[in-house]
Each structure stands twice: as C-alpha cells, then as structure tokens.
Design a protein around this motif. Sequence first.
Motif, PDB file in Angstrom:
ATOM      1  N   GLU A   6       0.826  -1.203   0.000  1.00  0.00           N
ATOM      2  CA  GLU A   6       0.000   0.000   0.000  1.00  0.00           C
ATOM      3  C   GLU A   6       0.859   1.251   0.000  1.00  0.00           C
ATOM      4  O   GLU A   6       0.555   2.218  -0.688  1.00  0.00           O
ATOM      5  CB  GLU A   6      -0.937   0.001   1.212  1.00  0.00           C
ATOM      6  N   THR A   7       1.936   1.247   0.764  1.00  0.00           N
ATOM      7  CA  THR A   7       2.821   2.408   0.834  1.00  0.00           C
ATOM      8  C   THR A   7       3.484   2.672  -0.509  1.00  0.00           C
ATOM      9  O   THR A   7       3.538   3.815  -0.966  1.00  0.00           O
ATOM     10  CB  THR A   7       3.887   2.191   1.922  1.00  0.00           C
ATOM     11  N   SER A   8       3.963   1.631  -1.179  1.00  0.00           N
ATOM     12  CA  SER A   8       4.620   1.839  -2.466  1.00  0.00           C
ATOM     13  C   SER A   8       3.614   2.268  -3.531  1.00  0.00           C
ATOM     14  O   SER A   8       3.930   3.079  -4.399  1.00  0.00           O
ATOM     15  CB  SER A   8       5.367   0.584  -2.912  1.00  0.00           C
ATOM     16  N   THR A   9       2.389   1.736  -3.456  1.00  0.00           N
ATOM     17  CA  THR A   9       1.353   2.152  -4.406  1.00  0.00           C
ATOM     18  C   THR A   9       0.984   3.616  -4.200  1.00  0.00           C
ATOM     19  O   THR A   9       0.845   4.378  -5.163  1.00  0.00           O
ATOM     20  CB  THR A   9       0.098   1.270  -4.243  1.00  0.00           C
ATOM     21  N   GLN A  10       0.851   4.025  -2.954  1.00  0.00           N
ATOM     22  CA  GLN A  10       0.528   5.418  -2.656  1.00  0.00           C
ATOM     23  C   GLN A  10       1.647   6.341  -3.104  1.00  0.00           C
ATOM     24  O   GLN A  10       1.394   7.423  -3.637  1.00  0.00           O
ATOM     25  CB  GLN A  10       0.260   5.584  -1.165  1.00  0.00           C
ATOM     26  N   ALA A  11       2.884   5.916  -2.896  1.00  0.00           N
ATOM     27  CA  ALA A  11       4.021   6.737  -3.323  1.00  0.00           C
ATOM     28  C   ALA A  11       4.046   6.877  -4.838  1.00  0.00           C
ATOM     29  O   ALA A  11       4.305   7.965  -5.366  1.00  0.00           O
ATOM     30  CB  ALA A  11       5.325   6.135  -2.825  1.00  0.00           C
ATOM     31  N   THR A  12       3.743   5.779  -5.536  1.00  0.00           N
ATOM     32  CA  THR A  12       3.723   5.820  -6.996  1.00  0.00           C
ATOM     33  C   THR A  12       2.607   6.740  -7.497  1.00  0.00           C
ATOM     34  O   THR A  12       2.824   7.535  -8.407  1.00  0.00           O
ATOM     35  CB  THR A  12       3.534   4.403  -7.571  1.00  0.00           C
ATOM     36  N   LEU A  13       1.421   6.617  -6.894  1.00  0.00           N
ATOM     37  CA  LEU A  13       0.314   7.488  -7.284  1.00  0.00           C
ATOM     38  C   LEU A  13       0.624   8.947  -6.972  1.00  0.00           C
ATOM     39  O   LEU A  13       0.341   9.832  -7.787  1.00  0.00           O
ATOM     40  CB  LEU A  13      -0.976   7.057  -6.568  1.00  0.00           C
ATOM     41  N   THR A  15       3.576  10.373  -6.808  1.00  0.00           N
ATOM     42  CA  THR A  15       4.566  10.835  -7.775  1.00  0.00           C
ATOM     43  C   THR A  15       3.913  11.100  -9.130  1.00  0.00           C
ATOM     44  O   THR A  15       4.218  12.088  -9.792  1.00  0.00           O
ATOM     45  CB  THR A  15       5.693   9.797  -7.930  1.00  0.00           C
ATOM     46  N   GLY A  16       2.988  10.232  -9.519  1.00  0.00           N
ATOM     47  CA  GLY A  16       2.282  10.418 -10.788  1.00  0.00           C
ATOM     48  C   GLY A  16       1.469  11.702 -10.797  1.00  0.00           C
ATOM     49  O   GLY A  16       1.453  12.425 -11.796  1.00  0.00           O
TER      50      GLY A  16
END
Length: 133
Positions: A6-13, A15-16
């Motif tokens: 969840e943390t990496s997905t949130q970071a990716t979103l 950044t996007g």
Amino acid sequence: MENQFETSTQATLGTGFIIAYLAILLLGIIIGWKIFVKAGKPGWASIIPIYNVIVLLEIVGRPTWWVILLFVPFVNFVILIIGCLDLAKSFGKSTAFGIGLFFLNLIFAAILAFGDATYQGPSAQLPNKLANN
C-alpha cells in the motif's frame, strides 16, 4: 507485506500526480506566454503574478484598476467572465468561445495560442475606435 504494498502504491500514485500537475503547469505557462506574444506583449509578463492580469487587462482594453475587483468575492467571477469574453473577441473569436475560455480554460486557451487566431486589438475599446473613425 500488505502495508508495504500500500505504501509503495501510494508513493507511486503521489509521484504520478505531481508529474501530471507539473506537466499541466508547464503547459499553462507555455500557453499564456504564446497568447501574450501573439498580442504584442512580452511573454515573460505572463508568469509574473498580478502583473500578468494587468497586462491581460491591457490586451483586452479594460482599465488596469479592474485588477482590484478580482479580490472582491463574487465580483471576481463577473470580471473573469468579462475578461474571457473580451479576450476571445480580441482574437476574433465568438462569445461562445469566450464562455469556453471561462469553463475549459486550458483547452480553449491552447486553441487560442496555437491556432490561427490573430490579435485584432483590444475588444473593449473597439466601439471607441469605430466612433473616432
């Protein structure tokens, strides 16, 4: 493991969204610059806060003191609509195009900047010019 995903997905979103925001911001700067240059004003004036509104008021032929009205709640919407209509007319576009500038600014401003529209002078002063001729 689930929290790490969840943390990496949130970071990716996140950044996007930042990249998309910066791309839209850059596009807005380029569009504003191009519109100012088409109107015979320096492009750099489009990126200076408040001064860009003063120059835009000169482009459309409205008094520069109108910039004060943009700080008045509710009145600012009326001034923005008038400004969009005047900008459209200053480039030979219709009232419908001016309404499009108000509601879908980035799209219609891009059409104004990169299309074949040419600056025809301040639209708010057109009746005065015609009366003098």
